[in-house]
Design a protein around this motif. Structure first.
Motif, PDB file in Angstrom:
ATOM      1  N   ALA A 298       0.826  -1.215   0.000  1.00  0.00           N
ATOM      2  CA  ALA A 298       0.000   0.000   0.000  1.00  0.00           C
ATOM      3  C   ALA A 298       0.857   1.261   0.000  1.00  0.00           C
ATOM      4  O   ALA A 298       1.958   1.267   0.541  1.00  0.00           O
ATOM      5  N   ARG A 299       0.316   2.289  -0.617  1.00  0.00           N
ATOM      6  CA  ARG A 299       0.929   3.618  -0.466  1.00  0.00           C
ATOM      7  C   ARG A 299       0.263   4.230   0.758  1.00  0.00           C
ATOM      8  O   ARG A 299      -0.960   4.371   0.795  1.00  0.00           O
ATOM      9  N   VAL A 300       1.070   4.550   1.765  1.00  0.00           N
ATOM     10  CA  VAL A 300       0.518   5.001   3.039  1.00  0.00           C
ATOM     11  C   VAL A 300       0.668   6.515   3.167  1.00  0.00           C
ATOM     12  O   VAL A 300       1.749   7.057   2.972  1.00  0.00           O
ATOM     13  N   ILE A 301      -0.446   7.171   3.468  1.00  0.00           N
ATOM     14  CA  ILE A 301      -0.396   8.609   3.747  1.00  0.00           C
ATOM     15  C   ILE A 301      -0.892   8.800   5.167  1.00  0.00           C
ATOM     16  O   ILE A 301      -2.033   8.435   5.497  1.00  0.00           O
ATOM     17  N   THR A 302      -0.014   9.342   5.999  1.00  0.00           N
ATOM     18  CA  THR A 302      -0.359   9.503   7.419  1.00  0.00           C
ATOM     19  C   THR A 302      -1.184  10.765   7.616  1.00  0.00           C
ATOM     20  O   THR A 302      -0.824  11.830   7.126  1.00  0.00           O
ATOM     21  N   GLY A 303      -2.298  10.626   8.340  1.00  0.00           N
ATOM     22  CA  GLY A 303      -3.114  11.801   8.659  1.00  0.00           C
ATOM     23  C   GLY A 303      -3.189  11.947  10.171  1.00  0.00           C
ATOM     24  O   GLY A 303      -2.380  11.367  10.903  1.00  0.00           O
ATOM     25  N   LYS A 304      -4.156  12.693  10.641  1.00  0.00           N
ATOM     26  CA  LYS A 304      -4.312  12.889  12.086  1.00  0.00           C
ATOM     27  C   LYS A 304      -5.019  11.669  12.673  1.00  0.00           C
ATOM     28  O   LYS A 304      -6.204  11.467  12.458  1.00  0.00           O
TER      29      LYS A 304
ATOM     30  N   ASP B 188      -3.085  18.679   7.331  1.00  0.00           N
ATOM     31  CA  ASP B 188      -2.192  17.638   7.860  1.00  0.00           C
ATOM     32  C   ASP B 188      -1.221  17.090   6.824  1.00  0.00           C
ATOM     33  O   ASP B 188      -1.071  17.649   5.732  1.00  0.00           O
ATOM     34  N   ASP B 189      -0.578  16.011   7.211  1.00  0.00           N
ATOM     35  CA  ASP B 189       0.504  15.477   6.362  1.00  0.00           C
ATOM     36  C   ASP B 189       0.010  15.010   5.003  1.00  0.00           C
ATOM     37  O   ASP B 189       0.780  14.943   4.051  1.00  0.00           O
ATOM     38  N   THR B 190      -1.285  14.698   4.903  1.00  0.00           N
ATOM     39  CA  THR B 190      -1.804  14.273   3.582  1.00  0.00           C
ATOM     40  C   THR B 190      -1.780  15.435   2.599  1.00  0.00           C
ATOM     41  O   THR B 190      -1.826  15.233   1.399  1.00  0.00           O
ATOM     42  N   ASP B 191      -1.686  16.639   3.125  1.00  0.00           N
ATOM     43  CA  ASP B 191      -1.657  17.816   2.260  1.00  0.00           C
ATOM     44  C   ASP B 191      -0.245  18.240   1.881  1.00  0.00           C
ATOM     45  O   ASP B 191      -0.057  19.112   1.030  1.00  0.00           O
ATOM     46  N   GLU B 192       0.738  17.634   2.511  1.00  0.00           N
ATOM     47  CA  GLU B 192       2.125  18.014   2.207  1.00  0.00           C
ATOM     48  C   GLU B 192       2.482  17.706   0.747  1.00  0.00           C
ATOM     49  O   GLU B 192       3.335  18.365   0.154  1.00  0.00           O
ATOM     50  N   ASP B 193       1.820  16.710   0.162  1.00  0.00           N
ATOM     51  CA  ASP B 193       2.023  16.411  -1.265  1.00  0.00           C
ATOM     52  C   ASP B 193       1.734  17.646  -2.105  1.00  0.00           C
ATOM     53  O   ASP B 193       2.378  17.897  -3.124  1.00  0.00           O
TER      54      ASP B 193
ATOM     55  N   GLY C 189       0.562   2.955  -7.421  1.00  0.00           N
ATOM     56  CA  GLY C 189       0.448   3.528  -8.769  1.00  0.00           C
ATOM     57  C   GLY C 189      -0.653   4.565  -8.917  1.00  0.00           C
ATOM     58  O   GLY C 189      -0.859   5.100  -9.995  1.00  0.00           O
ATOM     59  N   THR C 190      -1.366   4.888  -7.826  1.00  0.00           N
ATOM     60  CA  THR C 190      -2.440   5.884  -7.947  1.00  0.00           C
ATOM     61  C   THR C 190      -1.880   7.292  -7.728  1.00  0.00           C
ATOM     62  O   THR C 190      -0.832   7.453  -7.127  1.00  0.00           O
ATOM     63  N   LEU C 191      -2.646   8.276  -8.239  1.00  0.00           N
ATOM     64  CA  LEU C 191      -2.240   9.683  -8.118  1.00  0.00           C
ATOM     65  C   LEU C 191      -2.114  10.083  -6.660  1.00  0.00           C
ATOM     66  O   LEU C 191      -2.892   9.626  -5.840  1.00  0.00           O
ATOM     67  N   HIS C 192      -1.177  10.969  -6.332  1.00  0.00           N
ATOM     68  CA  HIS C 192      -1.241  11.550  -4.990  1.00  0.00           C
ATOM     69  C   HIS C 192      -1.853  12.946  -5.091  1.00  0.00           C
ATOM     70  O   HIS C 192      -2.050  13.476  -6.191  1.00  0.00           O
ATOM     71  N   LYS C 193      -2.141  13.543  -3.953  1.00  0.00           N
ATOM     72  CA  LYS C 193      -2.872  14.818  -3.920  1.00  0.00           C
ATOM     73  C   LYS C 193      -2.155  15.907  -4.711  1.00  0.00           C
ATOM     74  O   LYS C 193      -2.790  16.781  -5.291  1.00  0.00           O
ATOM     75  N   GLY C 194      -0.841  15.876  -4.726  1.00  0.00           N
ATOM     76  CA  GLY C 194      -0.070  16.899  -5.442  1.00  0.00           C
ATOM     77  C   GLY C 194      -0.325  16.835  -6.939  1.00  0.00           C
ATOM     78  O   GLY C 194      -0.619  17.841  -7.586  1.00  0.00           O
TER      79      GLY C 194
ATOM     80  N   VAL D 232      -4.784   8.662  11.773  1.00  0.00           N
ATOM     81  CA  VAL D 232      -5.289   7.786  10.707  1.00  0.00           C
ATOM     82  C   VAL D 232      -4.174   7.444   9.731  1.00  0.00           C
ATOM     83  O   VAL D 232      -3.286   8.256   9.484  1.00  0.00           O
ATOM     84  N   TYR D 233      -4.223   6.214   9.246  1.00  0.00           N
ATOM     85  CA  TYR D 233      -3.348   5.829   8.140  1.00  0.00           C
ATOM     86  C   TYR D 233      -4.241   5.650   6.919  1.00  0.00           C
ATOM     87  O   TYR D 233      -5.177   4.856   6.947  1.00  0.00           O
ATOM     88  N   ASN D 234      -3.948   6.406   5.859  1.00  0.00           N
ATOM     89  CA  ASN D 234      -4.695   6.267   4.615  1.00  0.00           C
ATOM     90  C   ASN D 234      -3.921   5.327   3.697  1.00  0.00           C
ATOM     91  O   ASN D 234      -2.719   5.499   3.511  1.00  0.00           O
ATOM     92  N   LEU D 235      -4.608   4.323   3.192  1.00  0.00           N
ATOM     93  CA  LEU D 235      -3.953   3.357   2.304  1.00  0.00           C
ATOM     94  C   LEU D 235      -4.483   3.547   0.889  1.00  0.00           C
ATOM     95  O   LEU D 235      -5.691   3.446   0.656  1.00  0.00           O
ATOM     96  N   LEU D 236      -3.572   3.808  -0.032  1.00  0.00           N
ATOM     97  CA  LEU D 236      -3.957   3.938  -1.437  1.00  0.00           C
ATOM     98  C   LEU D 236      -3.299   2.822  -2.230  1.00  0.00           C
ATOM     99  O   LEU D 236      -2.147   2.456  -1.955  1.00  0.00           O
ATOM    100  N   PRO D 237      -4.020   2.293  -3.231  1.00  0.00           N
ATOM    101  CA  PRO D 237      -3.412   1.247  -4.063  1.00  0.00           C
ATOM    102  C   PRO D 237      -2.161   1.785  -4.753  1.00  0.00           C
ATOM    103  O   PRO D 237      -2.094   2.976  -5.073  1.00  0.00           O
TER     104      PRO D 237
END
Lengths: 255, 134
Positions: free
Chosen positions: A158-164, A199-204, A173-178, A166-171
């Protein structure tokens, strides 16, 4: 980082209103305050009304880790753009990639449901991604350790994006927020953009290289290690920010 | 050929003089010279530009802009602040006063139609001096 709502920063912010600028907002922790249970997160009526008013004056986007269906329950008007699942939904993504993402998430959910976690850990299924919440866990340290161990066992990785909490798991090869943000700017025909997140998910997005125009990045809450250039002190200042943006655009319309 | 080149050179000099006069007149009557107006116009398109990116956009060396930017800042038509992520860099923004002045100047440009006609004539004459084989 410097305060956005200072006299000097507001001159710069106002100058963005003189030309077509996309105003993009994260949802949880930015438009809506962070709550213990994700299903209880809503914008206040004032925030929603101000955001709707801004969307009549300039292009507005909400970029969230929530699914679009979930977002639509919490946004009662139609902003120009609703982007969900960290960029997986709302940008005209092709069906094949979404179907693949859905299949991977189903696989993960099946595996995770067989594992034992600290009481209070919650697995949120967002169709094309997962969010593993531990805000309500009694022993957060233990919950985090368990979740990280279980995430390491998932295949595909998984591609892991840490939030407040929470751990967000993305498949993979998927796009990141940036990348989603760059795509969004192009779709909006804006040359410049403003983005605020908490939060850290926005750092992208805060760290994205955007050479075709200017990108003003704002974090809710000051954090020394953030790539955002500006900050507002707390989520409660969002209404003040929205009023200021509306004021700039109304002056421009009347001028 | 030499005579044509001499005349061309002189015509270009005359155009430069006319443009310089127009620049001064514009600042006197409209509060903005053409150079200042051009910079403000560019800043509208690049909010928070660095001096380097602004110079690149107008096609000059950054040092050429220094005095003009100082004048614009004194008039409060632009605002200069440190880049939050790199205090060595400066970010330049047009202010609301600068935008309003620029817009008012744009509307008043018709006042200079006579001067534009003179420059247009001089330019035509200069172009006629360019040798056919050039």
């Amino acid at each position: 980082m410097i305060p956005l709502l200072s006299k000097n920063s507001l001159v710069l912010l106002e100058s963005f209103s003189f030309t077509r600028t996309l105003y993009a907002f994260d949802f949880d922790g930015t438009l809506a305050k962070i709550v213990t249970k994700p299903e209880n997160a809503f914008m206040t009526k004032t925030t929603e009304s101000l955001l709707e008013e801004l969307s009549t004056l300039a292009p507005v986007a909400i970029v969230s880790g929530r699914s679009i269906n979930d977002l639509k329950k919490r946004v009662h008007f139609n902003p120009q753009f609703l982007v969900g699942n960290h960029g997986l939904e709302g940008l005209g993504n092709n069906n094949a990639s979404l179907t693949k993402a859905q299949a991977v998430c189903s696989q993960w959910v099946q595996k995770l449901k067989k594992m034992k976690f600290e009481s209070g850990v919650e697995i949120e299924e967002k169709t094309y991604s997962l969010a593993l919440h531990y805000r309500q866990a009694r022993n957060k340290t233990n919950a985090k350790k368990q979740l990280l161990q279980s995430i390491a066992e998932l295949t595909p990785e998984a591609r892991v994006i840490t939030g407040k909490s929470v751990y967000n798991l993305l498949p993979p090869g998927t796009l990141h927020k940036g990348a989603a943000m760059l795509h969004l700017i192009e779709k909006s025909s804006a040359k410049h953009a403003f983005y605020i997140g908490d939060d850290d998910t926005d750092e992208d997005i805060f760290s994205v290289e955007y050479s075709a125009g200017q990108l003003m990045t704002v974090r809710v809450g000051q954090k020394k290690t953030s790539h955002a250039k500006f900050y507002i002190d707390r989520q409660a200042e969002i209404n003040r920010l929205l009023k200021i943006l509306i004021g700039f655009h109304k002056k421009k319309a009347n001028g | 050929m030499k005579k044509n080149m001499d005349q061309l050179f002189f015509s270009l000099f005359q155009i430069g003089v006319s443009i310089n006069q127009l620049n001064k007149q514009s600042e006197k009557q409209l509060k903005l010279s053409m150079v200042q107006w051009s910079l403000l116009k560019t800043l509208v398109e690049i909010p928070g530009a660095t001096a380097h990116s602004l110079a690149e956009a107008v096609g000059v060396h950054p040092s050429t802009l220094t005095q003009t930017l100082k004048r614009l800042e004194r008039k409060k038509y632009i605002f200069v602040m440190s880049d939050p992520s790199d205090s060595r860099k400066k970010l330049i923004s047009i202010t609301r006063l600068g935008k309003e002045t620029m817009d008012a100047t744009s509307k008043s440009l018709l006042n200079f139609s006579e001067e534009f006609t003179v420059i247009q004539k001089e330019l035509k004459q200069a172009l006629q001096q360019i040798p056919a084989e050039a």
